[in-house]
Write a protein that holds these residues in place. Structure first.
Motif, PDB file in Angstrom:
ATOM      1  N   ASP A  46      38.714  31.533  49.599  1.00 42.48           N
ATOM      2  CA  ASP A  46      38.477  32.219  48.331  1.00 42.48           C
ATOM      3  C   ASP A  46      39.247  31.615  47.165  1.00 42.48           C
ATOM      4  N   GLU A  48      40.029  29.592  44.085  1.00 42.88           N
ATOM      5  CA  GLU A  48      39.173  29.017  43.046  1.00 42.88           C
ATOM      6  C   GLU A  48      39.933  27.952  42.256  1.00 42.88           C
ATOM      7  N   ASN A  75      46.366  35.190  41.470  1.00 46.74           N
ATOM      8  CA  ASN A  75      44.895  35.275  41.502  1.00 46.74           C
ATOM      9  C   ASN A  75      44.280  34.240  42.428  1.00 46.74           C
ATOM     10  N   ASP A  76      45.119  33.571  43.224  1.00 44.38           N
ATOM     11  CA  ASP A  76      44.659  32.621  44.237  1.00 44.38           C
ATOM     12  C   ASP A  76      43.796  31.529  43.618  1.00 44.38           C
ATOM     13  N   LEU A 276      36.981  36.861  38.256  1.00 45.10           N
ATOM     14  CA  LEU A 276      37.362  36.650  39.658  1.00 45.10           C
ATOM     15  C   LEU A 276      37.176  37.924  40.471  1.00 45.10           C
ATOM     16  N   ARG A 277      37.529  39.055  39.886  1.00 51.00           N
ATOM     17  CA  ARG A 277      37.317  40.327  40.606  1.00 51.00           C
ATOM     18  C   ARG A 277      35.839  40.545  40.883  1.00 51.00           C
ATOM     19  N   LYS A 279      33.483  38.151  41.175  1.00 57.60           N
ATOM     20  CA  LYS A 279      33.047  37.165  42.162  1.00 57.60           C
ATOM     21  C   LYS A 279      33.450  37.576  43.566  1.00 57.60           C
ATOM     22  N   ARG A 280      34.687  37.995  43.714  1.00 58.58           N
ATOM     23  CA  ARG A 280      35.190  38.320  45.036  1.00 58.58           C
ATOM     24  C   ARG A 280      34.674  39.663  45.523  1.00 58.58           C
TER      25      ARG A 280
END
Length: 282
Positions: A46, A48, A75-76, A276-277, A279-280
């Motif tokens: 996950d 990005e 936020n990875d 991002l929230r 998308k995930r």
């Protein structure tokens, strides 16, 4: 076959130079250009990629690498900051990267090569990424989005001094009529409409001395100043042009802020974190 000591040394070298705030690397695609990264401690499926492009001074590449480090950690995300030095052709020119082409250099291809290199190093396939740029980086970001929309899931365009409108009646860089002749690329309206776009500029960003094109200048052409006098005016014109092509644009006019990159990056990070929230979550 490697020994335990060699494996330990390799891990130490990677931890020192390739994780966290990394060293500066020459790009394999063209060693005249460099990049640095922020890499979170663990990279998973996950994780990005977010690319942040500097302005004319070039010093902001470190501001962005360091300023996005906490964002990347929590936020990875890997943060990639390219460095396009002044004068790669030996002529001292400052602005070639903003317009995507300088002599034989194609800056869009240089960035795509950097992304491919970083993807391979960290074992990921980032065929789509987010792109942010401020000032000269805002030039780069919106023009890259016009050329390669299907490589982006987001584009944040900050305080671009000049803008390329989606005007099929004018040539590049003012418009897009001759994209095929200049870049060998057809304008992909449908692809651009799928990119989440933010445009942001301070409402006090009103100096015009650096952004007014004059006859005889390197990038002078008819219509060069038609989008407006100031950066807010020009970015509003870009917003209208993108929205007419079906692009949804979030426009942030930041109160009390002049031409300051560090006073707007919190809004960029809020924009990207929200995407991002989504998308995930999906």
């Amino acid at each position: 076959m490697s020994t335990a000591a060699e494996d330990t040394q390799a891990r130490l070298l990677r931890a020192t130079y390739d994780i966290g705030k990394t060293a500066i690397y020459s790009a394999k695609v063209d060693p005249r250009f460099q990049y640095c990264l922020y890499v979170p401690p663990q990279i998973g499926p996950d994780t990005e990629l977010v690319v942040c492009v500097h302005g004319t001074s070039r010093t902001s590449f470190l501001d962005f690498r360091d300023g996005f480090a906490e964002f990347g950690r929590w936020n990875d995300c890997v943060i990639l900051c390219p460095i396009f030095p002044i004068g790669p052709l030996g002529d001292g020119a400052r602005s070639g990267y903003k317009y995507m082409r300088e002599g034989e250099i194609r800056y869009d291809r240089v960035l795509l090569g950097m992304v491919e290199e970083v993807s391979a190093r960290y074992g990921r396939h980032w065929d789509r990424f987010a792109l942010f740029g401020f000032s000269g980086g805002g030039h780069f970001t919106h023009r890259f989005a016009i050329l390669h929309p299907r490589t982006l899931w987001a584009a944040s365009i900050g305080a671009s001094g000049s803008v390329t409108l989606l005007d099929a009646g004018r040539d590049w860089w003012v418009g897009i009529r001759n994209l095929r002749d200049v870049f060998g690329i057809e304008f992909d309206r449908e692809g651009l409409a799928k990119v989440s776009v933010q445009m942001l500029v301070g409402d006090a960003d009103l100096e015009t001395w650096e952004i007014t094109h004059k006859p005889g200048g390197t990038y002078w052409m008819e219509g060069a100043n038609d989008a407006g006098r100031t950066r807010p005016e020009r970015l509003r014109a870009l917003q209208a042009s993108f929205e007419a092509a079906g692009v949804t644009v979030r426009f942030d006019l930041v109160p009390g802020v002049a031409h300051s990159r560090m006073l707007v990056i919190d809004r960029v990070q809020d924009f990207l974190a929200g995407l991002l929230r989504q998308k995930r979550g999906a």
